[in-house]
Design a protein around this motif. Structure first.
Motif, mmCIF file in Angstrom:
data_model
loop_
_atom_site.group_PDB
_atom_site.id
_atom_site.type_symbol
_atom_site.label_atom_id
_atom_site.label_comp_id
_atom_site.label_asym_id
_atom_site.label_seq_id
_atom_site.Cartn_x
_atom_site.Cartn_y
_atom_site.Cartn_z
ATOM 1 N N LEU A 120 -0.872 -13.854 0.791
ATOM 2 C CA LEU A 120 -0.844 -13.340 -0.574
ATOM 3 C C LEU A 120 -0.510 -11.860 -0.630
ATOM 4 O O LEU A 120 -0.063 -11.358 -1.666
ATOM 5 C CB LEU A 120 -2.197 -13.575 -1.259
ATOM 6 C CG LEU A 120 -2.706 -15.007 -1.332
ATOM 7 C CD1 LEU A 120 -4.045 -15.043 -2.057
ATOM 8 C CD2 LEU A 120 -1.696 -15.909 -2.036
ATOM 9 N N GLY A 121 -0.773 -11.150 0.450
ATOM 10 C CA GLY A 121 -0.529 -9.709 0.475
ATOM 11 C C GLY A 121 -1.789 -8.924 0.166
ATOM 12 O O GLY A 121 -2.743 -9.429 -0.441
ATOM 13 N N ALA A 122 -1.783 -7.656 0.577
ATOM 14 C CA ALA A 122 -2.976 -6.811 0.472
ATOM 15 C C ALA A 122 -3.391 -6.557 -0.975
ATOM 16 O O ALA A 122 -4.589 -6.536 -1.287
ATOM 17 C CB ALA A 122 -2.734 -5.490 1.197
ATOM 18 N N GLU A 123 -2.435 -6.388 -1.871
ATOM 19 C CA GLU A 123 -2.790 -6.054 -3.256
ATOM 20 C C GLU A 123 -3.507 -7.218 -3.933
ATOM 21 O O GLU A 123 -4.542 -7.029 -4.593
ATOM 22 C CB GLU A 123 -1.533 -5.690 -4.046
ATOM 23 C CG GLU A 123 -1.826 -5.251 -5.472
ATOM 24 C CD GLU A 123 -0.586 -4.794 -6.216
ATOM 25 O OE1 GLU A 123 -0.674 -4.617 -7.452
ATOM 26 O OE2 GLU A 123 0.474 -4.616 -5.579
ATOM 27 N N ARG A 124 -2.979 -8.426 -3.761
ATOM 28 C CA ARG A 124 -3.632 -9.584 -4.369
ATOM 29 C C ARG A 124 -4.984 -9.846 -3.723
ATOM 30 O O ARG A 124 -5.960 -10.215 -4.414
ATOM 31 C CB ARG A 124 -2.740 -10.820 -4.258
ATOM 32 C CG ARG A 124 -1.515 -10.773 -5.154
ATOM 33 C CD ARG A 124 -0.612 -11.971 -4.932
ATOM 34 N NE ARG A 124 -1.216 -13.224 -5.395
ATOM 35 C CZ ARG A 124 -0.645 -14.425 -5.235
ATOM 36 N NH1 ARG A 124 0.525 -14.521 -4.595
ATOM 37 N NH2 ARG A 124 -1.228 -15.512 -5.700
ATOM 38 N N THR A 125 -5.080 -9.655 -2.411
ATOM 39 C CA THR A 125 -6.357 -9.842 -1.732
ATOM 40 C C THR A 125 -7.397 -8.865 -2.255
ATOM 41 O O THR A 125 -8.564 -9.228 -2.481
ATOM 42 C CB THR A 125 -6.191 -9.675 -0.214
ATOM 43 O OG1 THR A 125 -5.333 -10.711 0.280
ATOM 44 C CG2 THR A 125 -7.533 -9.749 0.507
ATOM 45 N N ARG A 126 -6.979 -7.630 -2.473
ATOM 46 C CA ARG A 126 -7.907 -6.634 -3.012
ATOM 47 C C ARG A 126 -8.395 -7.040 -4.402
ATOM 48 O O ARG A 126 -9.580 -6.936 -4.718
ATOM 49 C CB ARG A 126 -7.223 -5.263 -3.057
ATOM 50 C CG ARG A 126 -8.159 -4.138 -3.476
ATOM 51 C CD ARG A 126 -7.488 -2.773 -3.343
ATOM 52 N NE ARG A 126 -8.447 -1.722 -3.663
ATOM 53 C CZ ARG A 126 -9.335 -1.230 -2.803
ATOM 54 N NH1 ARG A 126 -9.388 -1.711 -1.573
ATOM 55 N NH2 ARG A 126 -10.170 -0.270 -3.170
ATOM 56 N N ASP A 127 -7.479 -7.518 -5.228
ATOM 57 C CA ASP A 127 -7.859 -7.940 -6.573
ATOM 58 C C ASP A 127 -8.810 -9.140 -6.531
ATOM 59 O O ASP A 127 -9.789 -9.204 -7.298
ATOM 60 C CB ASP A 127 -6.612 -8.299 -7.385
ATOM 61 C CG ASP A 127 -5.795 -7.080 -7.778
ATOM 62 O OD1 ASP A 127 -6.331 -5.953 -7.703
ATOM 63 O OD2 ASP A 127 -4.617 -7.254 -8.156
#
Length: 338
Positions: A120-127
């Protein structure tokens, strides 16, 4: 037919209890073999439901109460906490050999591995991990009395009873020497903080007990596995979340064997960020987190010792149980460090 679910008996019961919910014939698939409770997907080809029952074999008293799990999920339906819709509860053990309940199969993915989140990528994981913390704060903001759960537990003296209860459950499954365990219990008993405000607590809150709909803005669609829910100190939930994260980050092998290494994914909030976000969203004092973290490691050790006991007696379903017994002492050591 999976072990633990007599599909013919279930079909007759559900036809009488919820006419029209499912057609015949039915098919059942084991989703999880019960490191805790056993979960099945039952389908008529067009409608899917989830059936939950206690594990087979050695079951600790009060540890796998399906009626409580059904009750809390049903009560939370009108709140901001996402839960599956419940269909029915069966307390007649003659049907399939145990109490069970039926709920909808909610859409979404339970992310247990860092490799799945990495896609999913780091940004989506953070969200996603931020929403995970926010949902926990939402749960702890629910007024138990307003949803009919005023008698769901006793917040006064909760932490003292937790230590006593988990010690009792350890004794029920203890079949070998566990170095450091008696020291951990003694230190917990000697440092119990005063219990603050009581809230609904989940008991085993972590990312892979949530469903995330990746087709709908990564919305959390359901919080699952409520078998240890009660009224108590909300920091116990925060500590369990942090304990799983610490295991994944500091002991990669143990983290994976303990179901999840999701916290190693790029973008996953750090432990400090998780704690700070929870404190901000909930408005709660988190200064006693060290005791709660030690208690969390103790509970995880007791849970896994129970699983080890059942597995050593051939009473678990599915794979993933080999090596569970080797994880107990590292959990004890983590509790002592905390």
């Amino acid at each position: 037919m999976p072990d633990g679910l007599d599909l013919d008996a279930f079909a007759h019961w559900i036809d009488a209890e919820r006419p029209g919910l499912l057609d015949r014939p039915l098919e059942a698939t084991l989703i999880t073999g019960g490191k805790s409770n056993v979960t099945y997907a039952v389908s008529d080809g067009s409608t899917d439901v989830i059936v939950r029952r206690p594990p087979l074999g050695h079951v600790l008293a009060t540890a796998h109460d399906m009626a409580r799990e059904h009750r809390v999920i049903t009560a939370l339906a009108p709140t901001a906490v996402p839960v599956p819709a419940t269909h029915a509860l069966c307390e007649d053990e003659s049907v399939i050999g145990a109490t069970f309940y039926v709920m909808e199969r909610a859409a979404g993915t339970a992310f247990s591995q860092a490799s799945d989140l990495a896609v999913l990528g780091a940004e989506r994981t953070r969200d996603i991990t931020g929403r995970m913390v926010d949902v926990l704060a939402e749960l702890h903001a629910v007024d138990p009395a307003a949803v009919g759960l005023a008698d769901f537990g006793r917040p006064d003296g909760y932490l003292e009873r937790q230590v006593r209860r988990w010690k009792k459950q350890l004794d029920a499954s203890r079949s070998r020497e566990l170095p450091g365990m008696d020291d951990l219990v003694a230190r917990l008993e000697g440092t119990i903080p005063s219990t603050g405000e009581g809230t609904i607590v989940h008991g085993d809150y972590r990312l892979d007990n949530l469903l995330v709909d990746t087709t709908d803005e990564d919305r959390i669609t359901a919080v699952l596995d409520w078998e240890m829910s009660t009224l108590g100190d909300p920091l116990t939930d925060v500590a369990v979340l942090l304990a799983y994260q610490q295991l994944a980050e500091e002991a990669p092998g143990a983290g994976r064997a303990l179901v999840t290494d999701a916290a190693k994914a790029p973008g996953y909030l750090s432990r400090e960020e998780v704690l700070a976000r929870y404190a901000e969203r909930s408005g709660r004092d988190v200064s006693d987190i060290d005791f709660h973290l030690a208690l969390a490691f103790f509970k995880l050790a007791v849970i896994l010792e129970g699983i080890h006991y059942r597995h050593s007696h051939g009473q678990t379903l599915g794979a993933g149980f080999d090596g569970i017994g080797d994880l107990i002492v590292p959990l004890i050591q983590a509790g002592l460090r905390a």
